[in-house]
Design a protein around this motif. Sequence first.
Motif, PDB file in Angstrom:
ATOM      1  N   LEU A  48      36.198 105.517  79.083  1.00 23.75           N
ATOM      2  CA  LEU A  48      37.486 104.839  79.163  1.00 23.75           C
ATOM      3  C   LEU A  48      37.300 103.373  79.523  1.00 23.75           C
ATOM      4  O   LEU A  48      38.018 102.505  79.025  1.00 23.75           O
ATOM      5  CB  LEU A  48      38.392 105.533  80.189  1.00 23.75           C
ATOM      6  N   THR A  49      36.364 103.078  80.408  1.00 24.92           N
ATOM      7  CA  THR A  49      35.969 101.690  80.651  1.00 24.92           C
ATOM      8  C   THR A  49      34.914 101.344  79.604  1.00 24.92           C
ATOM      9  O   THR A  49      33.809 101.903  79.644  1.00 24.92           O
ATOM     10  CB  THR A  49      35.388 101.505  82.061  1.00 24.92           C
ATOM     11  N   THR A 170      44.852 114.130  79.623  1.00 27.68           N
ATOM     12  CA  THR A 170      45.355 112.867  80.148  1.00 27.68           C
ATOM     13  C   THR A 170      45.483 111.890  78.984  1.00 27.68           C
ATOM     14  O   THR A 170      44.737 111.976  78.000  1.00 27.68           O
ATOM     15  CB  THR A 170      44.427 112.267  81.220  1.00 27.68           C
ATOM     16  N   ARG A 171      46.424 110.958  79.101  1.00 25.71           N
ATOM     17  CA  ARG A 171      46.641 109.945  78.064  1.00 25.71           C
ATOM     18  C   ARG A 171      46.472 108.573  78.705  1.00 25.71           C
ATOM     19  O   ARG A 171      47.105 108.261  79.711  1.00 25.71           O
ATOM     20  CB  ARG A 171      48.032 110.093  77.434  1.00 25.71           C
ATOM     21  N   ASP A 172      45.576 107.778  78.114  1.00 23.11           N
ATOM     22  CA  ASP A 172      45.295 106.446  78.631  1.00 23.11           C
ATOM     23  C   ASP A 172      45.327 105.459  77.471  1.00 23.11           C
ATOM     24  O   ASP A 172      45.555 105.839  76.305  1.00 23.11           O
ATOM     25  CB  ASP A 172      43.917 106.419  79.307  1.00 23.11           C
ATOM     26  N   VAL A 178      46.513 104.433  72.406  1.00 27.50           N
ATOM     27  CA  VAL A 178      46.507 105.618  73.255  1.00 27.50           C
ATOM     28  C   VAL A 178      45.319 106.504  72.895  1.00 27.50           C
ATOM     29  O   VAL A 178      45.046 106.760  71.726  1.00 27.50           O
ATOM     30  CB  VAL A 178      47.824 106.408  73.095  1.00 27.50           C
ATOM     31  N   GLU A 180      43.397 110.270  74.137  1.00 28.41           N
ATOM     32  CA  GLU A 180      43.591 111.496  74.898  1.00 28.41           C
ATOM     33  C   GLU A 180      42.249 112.033  75.372  1.00 28.41           C
ATOM     34  O   GLU A 180      41.253 111.986  74.640  1.00 28.41           O
ATOM     35  CB  GLU A 180      44.298 112.558  74.057  1.00 28.41           C
ATOM     36  N   SER A 181      42.246 112.526  76.588  1.00 25.86           N
ATOM     37  CA  SER A 181      41.053 113.152  77.159  1.00 25.86           C
ATOM     38  C   SER A 181      41.374 114.598  77.523  1.00 25.86           C
ATOM     39  O   SER A 181      42.480 114.901  77.985  1.00 25.86           O
ATOM     40  CB  SER A 181      40.593 112.411  78.414  1.00 25.86           C
TER      41      SER A 181
END
Length: 216
Positions: A48-49, A170-172, A178, A180-181
């Motif tokens: 995500l990072t 989770t949605r980031d 967007v 999804e994880s």
Amino acid sequence: MLTDHWPLTALRVRSPRLELRLPSEEELAEVADVAARGVHAPGARPFLTPWTDLPPAERARHVIQLHWSRLGRWTPRDWALNLVAFHEGRPIGIQDVRAVDFGVRREIVSGSWLGLDHQGRGLGTEMRVAVLHLAFAELGTVSATSLSFTDNHSSATVSRKLGYRPDGITRDVLHGEVVESLRFRLSREDWAARDHPPVTVDGLKGCEEFFGIEGP
């Protein structure tokens, strides 16, 4: 000695092929070099990072700065332990374990990366087994969670193999879109119900207060 003030430097987690511990400054530079050489195939985005999108020199610098910053921000209420994984005496990647209010919640989150040259031999799975042993057998963890993007099949496969159960999504936002994880959760009971390779932990005495728990 440094261990008198920061006993975490004496912590050792050993599995059949690996040793996980905090690195010396020279070893930190070496594991940063591993990251600079690559941790996944070109075009993949497993984190995500998006630090692996950086050029090699900046990627290495990120590994070093993240390690320092997590140690510098450490409190018993909010901590993140970046353990370097050593195989045959050389750093191959990092396995982390993180928690907030661990003394009350007894829940951890784990994450990891492994140099490309060391993938495909089960070392990533062994890294997670080692840190889960530390969490469940030594720190009294109740549950462990892990996240992986929906297209990160290797990470999800490891979670399922170790007994994690689906725990929603989770949605980031990543690069303005967007993503999804899949979230996975491993209970203490499910961990104990499976056979695992032998893991030993040394140097934990004196570290308990750093994790927000009481000593023996």
